[in-house]
Write an enzyme that holds these catalytic residues in place. Structure first.
Site, mmCIF file in Angstrom:
data_model
loop_
_atom_site.group_PDB
_atom_site.id
_atom_site.type_symbol
_atom_site.label_atom_id
_atom_site.label_comp_id
_atom_site.label_asym_id
_atom_site.label_seq_id
_atom_site.Cartn_x
_atom_site.Cartn_y
_atom_site.Cartn_z
ATOM 1 N N TYR A 98 0.844 -1.207 0.000
ATOM 2 C CA TYR A 98 0.000 0.000 0.000
ATOM 3 C C TYR A 98 0.876 1.254 0.000
ATOM 4 C CZ TYR A 98 -3.859 3.149 0.971
ATOM 5 O OH TYR A 98 -4.775 4.163 0.891
ATOM 6 N N HIS A 147 -16.126 2.320 -3.654
ATOM 7 C CA HIS A 147 -14.680 2.144 -3.578
ATOM 8 C C HIS A 147 -14.306 0.873 -2.837
ATOM 9 C CE1 HIS A 147 -10.588 3.615 -3.898
ATOM 10 N NE2 HIS A 147 -10.403 3.454 -2.599
#
Length: 733
Positions: free
Chosen positions: A480, A677
């Site tokens: 990430y 999302h």
């Protein structure tokens, strides 16, 4: 799909070759000769027309792309078997830690027979559970989702958010707990950022309101946010404005009322890098209208807990690993603050809460959890006993009650919830998620290795104990690297079909995250964002160098900011990977700030409006780094039709450009319907998406073969994914 299909390594090519019959017959995509000059640089943007998601032409293009992708994925040989296994892993019973509100207890339960978690309540610890919020019954197609839910301190009412297609946009409702009746008067639109902070009497709450006026561009709307107060039964349109708009879409407002109702803490966050904090003493004459600065103008974060007329401030000001101050609100000036928990050089302070009249401090040490219970003066009482190396959620509880709960999980241990006494330290198991896995064949390792600039990076690696490090195993590397978000050891149910097929699963702790403090975060943002990509590439090279895998057997995965990560890795080192799973990504970094919530991320990424920042953004922007004829690895882009956080235009433009340019591939774009999302908020949707991703990665990384070259000298690579209030359950990516 057979071994000679379009998912086979080396199957697709941009120029005509004898293998061209294997090249995917992508749906046609129009090319426009759009070029702009920005800071003296000419930028080609032939797929700008794909930015308009409402255009009938773009809608048709999306339908064609998705239909093509789903037909390709449906033919993958292992897909159905993986889907069957994921059903076993995802459809499980789970429960959250209880929340106590004046004799009533509230939990969120996941049922193995239901698609969505249900919120229950009961009178007393031993009372009978009754359903309170059941989103399974809200819509026939499952398109309505439960967002955050916040129970009043007296336990009589719950404020909760309803989200269509699991998008960020939300409507706030209020329900009477005892009767289950929803108030017709208390319906608040514009609740995207709302969190109900209740008064002690339960007659109303403070919240953040966002206008829904379609004439305001989506990217500018955060600058119009206001803190408001809603009194139950009154018209929300007349709610009192407590703090007005900033006019700056790069900021967020926040409001929290202390449990006793005395102090209202107001925050203005400048992206993810700093914040200003004010407070109002509502008991003082005129205090409701007077903001007293607590921390304003500093380049740091401040999180405030209020207890017995004292502020306990968790900050990274002058301490990138975090520390805690006690502050007397009658002497709020910085010089009068008293440090009670100093910074630790070996661990990062993640959170501070007041539970049972004590400080509960959650630390990360080498990306795994440690929890300390301290007296209010900062003196250590005990360290919370944990089952091992993993991730802790909590402790949660009330500041004036002894009972507390915390969760624990790790890569090989499904989530467990423990009840603990803050006073005595007695701890016992409260609930455990039963998942049909056998963790005994697997081992978890933590590796440390240098990045390109010599910075020490850490990574968790999960593999079979009997695996030979000969480079023949498939590996799936997740990352990430942004927004202070830490990647810690957690139970990821979707990891197991990969492990059970002999795969290696790895999670890298990259700069930009919060694992090693605020300096670690800042070393991966703005002009230093390339460090994150270098760290991730170094992690991939470590897996290859140490014999875990080899490039053509290596898949990478990331979503959102992690989608940017894998997009950058794909375009910078295409020969290093065999497959890419790129979810809801940012990929056009020159224009990202013009769409969705983009302007709120300028403090993290920068803006192309700034010449120096443009230079850095343009240099790594994945959409702009694509080069025709390059043998890119196979990529599955995952988008969602109702994503109002990261605009789906990123995935559309990147898919079109890569389909036209890649001499490798294939390049597939999967568009999830009725999804935001975070996905579609349905277990069956998570099963389908997980099966598609794992089957794609398996096919693209080829059949298992012994390594042809030494792990130290690998052969050239062949081309080839938070509801905070939902039930505690195995995570999936």
């Amino acid at each position: 799909m057979t071994a000679s299909s379009s998912l086979s390594p080396g199957a697709a090519s941009a120029a005509p070759t004898p293998e061209d019959h294997d090249r995917p017959a992508y749906p046609p995509t129009r090319i426009d000769p759009v070029k702009t000059i920005l800071h003296g640089v000419e930028i080609a943007d032939p797929y700008r027309w794909l930015e308009d998601g409402a255009s009938p032409e773009v809608q048709e293009w999306m339908r064609d792309q998705d239909a093509f992708t789903r037909a390709e994925l449906a033919r993958l040989p292992e897909r159905d078997a993986i889907a069957s296994r994921l059903k076993q892993l995802f459809y499980v019973d789970a429960v959250s830690a209880p929340r106590h509100r004046r004799g009533r207890y509230f939990v969120s339960r996941r049922h193995a027979t239901k698609e969505k978690s249900i919120v229950y309540w009961k009178q007393g610890k031993s009372g009978e559970e009754r359903p309170l919020l059941d989103p399974n019954s809200w819509s026939a197609d499952g398109s309505l989702s439960l967002g955050g839910w916040h129970v009043s301190w007296d336990g009589k009412n719950v404020a909760y958010k309803v989200q269509k297609n699991n998008s960020d946009e939300a409507t706030l409702h209020v329900m009477d707990v005892a009767t289950g009746k929803r108030s017709e008067a208390d319906v608040i639109e514009g609740a995207k950022y709302a969190y109900a902070s209740w008064t002690p009497s339960g007659d109303g709450f403070y919240y953040v309101w966002l206008p829904t006026d379609p004439s305001i561009p989506a990217a500018d709307r955060p600058g119009y946010a206001e803190v408001r107060f809603h009194r139950l039964g009154e018209d929300p349109a007349k709610d009192r404005i407590v703090r007005g708009r900033t006019g700056d879409p790069r900021t967020f407002l926040g409001a929290s009322l202390s449990k006793d109702g005395r102090f209202l803490v107001l925050t203005v966050s400048h992206g993810w890098t700093s914040m200003d904090v004010y407070f109002r003493d509502l008991r003082k004459p005129g205090g409701e209208a007077r903001d007293t600065p607590l921390a304003v103008g500093s380049d740091a974060h401040y999180l405030v807990e209020v207890y017995k007329d004292r502020f306990y401030v968790h900050t990274d000001e002058g301490a990138p690993h975090g520390r805690v101050f006690e502050v007397d609100p009658d002497r709020p000036e910085r010089a009068a603050w008293k440090e009670i928990v100093p910074e630790r050089p070996d661990a990062t302070l993640e959170s501070v809460s007041i539970v049972g009249g004590h400080l509960a401090l959650s630390y990360l040490k080498d990306a795994s959890s440690r929890v300390e219970i301290r007296a209010l003066d900062g003196k250590l009482v005990r360290e919370l006993p944990l089952p091992g190396i993993g991730t802790v959620g909590g402790p949660i509880g009330l500041p004036d009650e002894d009972d507390a709960y915390f969760s624990f999980d790790s890569f090989t241990s499904p989530q467990e919830i423990y009840a603990t006494s803050i006073r005595t330290g007695k701890t016992e198991l409260y609930a455990r998620v039963e998942v049909p896995v056998d963790p005994s064949p697997y081992v978890v390792e933590q590796a440390f290795f240098p990045s390109k600039d010599g910075t020490r990076i850490s990574m968790f690696i999960v593999r079979r104990k009997d695996m030979e490090k000969d480079g023949s195993a498939r590996a799936l590397l997740y990352g990430y690297g942004g927004f202070q978000i830490s990647q810690t050891p957690s139970f990821i149910a979707s990891m197991y079909p990969w492990l059970e097929r002999g795969g290696v699963y790895a999670v890298a702790n990259l700069r930009g995250g919060g694992e090693y403090g605020e300096a670690w975060h800042r070393d991966g943002m703005l002009l230093k964002k390339q460090n994150v990509f270098d760290d991730f590439i170094a992690a991939a090279e470590h897996l290859v160098r140490e014999g875990y895998t080899r490039p053509e057997r290596l898949a990478i995965q990331g979503g959102s900011n992690g989608g940017l990560l894998v997009g950058a890795a794909l375009t910078q080192r295409p020969e290093l990977f065999g497959a890419v799973l790129c979810g809801v990504p940012l990929l056009d970094m020159v224009r990202y700030h013009l769409f969705g919530s983009g302007k709120t991320w300028i403090s993290e990424y920068g803006s192309s409006d700034d010449p120096e920042q443009f230079k850095a953004l343009h240099a790594y922007s994945p959409y702009h780094r694509i080069e025709a004829g390059t043998r890119y690895p196979a990529i599955l882009l995952l988008s969602a039709d109702s994503d109002d956080r990261v605009d789906p235009m990123h995935a559309r433009k990147f898919a079109a450009a890569l389909q036209a340019a890649s001499a490798g591939g294939p390049v597939l774009l999967r568009i999830e319907r009725n999804a935001g999302h975070g996905g579609a908020d349905l277990v069956k949707a998570a099963v389908e998406k997980g099966a598609d991703q794992l089957a794609f990665a398996l096919a693209a990384t080829g059949a298992r073969q012994p390594a042809a070259a030494s792990p130290q000298q690998p052969a050239a690579a062949s081309p080839q994914q938070p509801a905070a209030t939902g039930a505690q359950q195995p995570r999936s990516r």
